[in-house]
Design an enzyme around this catalytic site. Structure first.
Site, PDB file in Angstrom:
ATOM      1  CB  VAL A  60      -0.961  -0.016   1.213  1.00  0.00           C
ATOM      2  CG1 VAL A  60      -0.236   0.305   2.510  1.00  0.00           C
ATOM      3  CG2 VAL A  60      -2.136   0.916   0.998  1.00  0.00           C
ATOM      4  CE1 TYR A  61       3.531   1.450   4.527  1.00  0.00           C
ATOM      5  CE2 TYR A  61       5.732   0.599   4.094  1.00  0.00           C
ATOM      6  CZ  TYR A  61       4.685   0.824   4.968  1.00  0.00           C
ATOM      7  OH  TYR A  61       4.792   0.410   6.269  1.00  0.00           O
ATOM      8  CB  SER A  62       4.093   5.502  -2.659  1.00  0.00           C
ATOM      9  OG  SER A  62       4.578   6.360  -1.651  1.00  0.00           O
ATOM     10  N   GLY A  64       1.920   1.186  -4.263  1.00  0.00           N
ATOM     11  CA  GLY A  64       2.757   0.145  -4.862  1.00  0.00           C
ATOM     12  C   GLY A  64       4.089   0.633  -5.395  1.00  0.00           C
ATOM     13  CE  LYS A  88       4.905  -3.408   7.230  1.00  0.00           C
ATOM     14  NZ  LYS A  88       5.580  -2.514   6.261  1.00  0.00           N
TER      15      LYS A  88
END
Length: 322
Positions: A60-62, A64, A88
């Site tokens: 989910v960070y940025s 993908g 994650k």
């Protein structure tokens, strides 16, 4: 660099993990303060040069793009067998049904997507980013077990949740002969110590490696209380984690750091790292000095008096970070 086994496993990880939420395309996702690819790569290279082998990101960070940036850099800078790569699953990756959570459908979709973005055949540690109250834990655990048996992940881990939930996951895996969680990525620092009540003792008892997120309280422990950063001004989640009374602790960190003649980050991180259940604090870095301070903190030995001074002002608070 110092290395330690992750919990009761044979996996050796550096005692500092580089948290890669800081690296991603700024206008993708919810973190407008992130560093783009060209700016991010020197941090990953510097970590490797200093013996850090443990890299943590999330799908989910940025949106993908963190996985993409980290994956390309690691492929360019080192061999796959030299690193421990963690990511994650849980966060929403698209709108509509089955776009998030810990259902078998979502997990099976996202492991393949993460591997594609990272450019690798497997991750070393695949973690559930949060607890999913809408999906039976049996469904989640069996899906994760199948991913391990398929060779797409070597180990599985969990992140912030109640201790009773983590205990339920551990005994459910044991009852069914499924792969067990080996790590807990939880919220733990001088400003948030509620994990000392149940989660850390549970991890110690069960041989779980603890890899705390925000060990520097999103930078609050490294600067004057009234100062700010680009991240703190836009980090809405971070604004929910700490309170005005925490200034006393921040001031104590500053006083001890000044007396020792070292940066505050080294004092705050040394306190987290000295906990016997903590394997590797996850440190974010947007300046090279952030990495250097994290590495240096491993050699800082706090005295009993300094520990007492740091811990004395703490007051119990509501659970935060779930």
């Amino acid at each position: 660099m110092q290395y330690v086994r992750l919990g009761a496993t044979g996996l050796e990880v550096s005692r500092i993990s580089l948290g890669c939420m800081s690296y991603g395309i700024p206008d993708r996702g919810n973190h407008e303060w992130t560093l783009d690819e060209d700016t991010s790569r020197p941090f990953i290279a510097h970590a490797l040069e200093n013996g850090i082998n443990f890299f943590d990101t999330a799908n989910v960070y940025s949106d993908g793009t963190s996985e993409e940036i980290v994956g390309r850099a690691l492929r360019d800078f080192t061999k796959r067998e030299n690193i421990v790569l963690a990511t994650k699953v849980h966060g929403r990756m698209r709108p509509g049904p089955n776009g998030g959570g810990l259902s078998r459908k979502h997990i099976m979709w996202q492991i393949d997507e993460s591997l594609r973005r990272l450019g690798t055949d497997y991750v070393d540690l695949y973690q559930i980013h949060r607890w999913d109250p809408l999906t039976p834990i049996e469904e989640t655990l069996e899906a994760l077990h199948d991913i391990v048996k398929a060779g797409k992940a070597r180990y599985i881990g969990a992140s912030s949740m109640h201790a009773w939930q983590f205990a339920q996951a551990l005994y459910t895996a044991d009852l069914n002969g499924w792969t067990r969680f080996v790590s807990m990525q939880n919220h733990y620092n001088l400003l948030y110590r509620e994990e000392e009540r149940e989660m850390l003792p549970l991890c110690d008892d069960q041989g779980i490696g603890v890899i705390p997120w925000s060990p520097l309280a999103r930078g609050r422990l490294t600067r004057d209380w009234d100062s700010s950063s680009a991240r703190s001004e836009t980090d809405n989640f971070g604004k929910t984690l700490y309170k005005e009374g925490d200034k006393t602790i921040v001031d104590e960190v500053a006083a001890i750091a000044e007396a020792r003649g070292i940066p505050r980050a080294q004092i705050a991180l040394a306190w987290v790292a000295q906990h016997p259940t903590v394997a590797a604090p996850i440190v974010g870095a947007t300046k090279i000095s952030h990495l250097d301070d994290a590495i240096a903190a491993l050699d800082v030995e706090l005295t009993d008096d300094e520990v007492a001074r740091l811990e004395a002002p703490y007051e119990p608070r509501s659970v935060a970070g779930f």
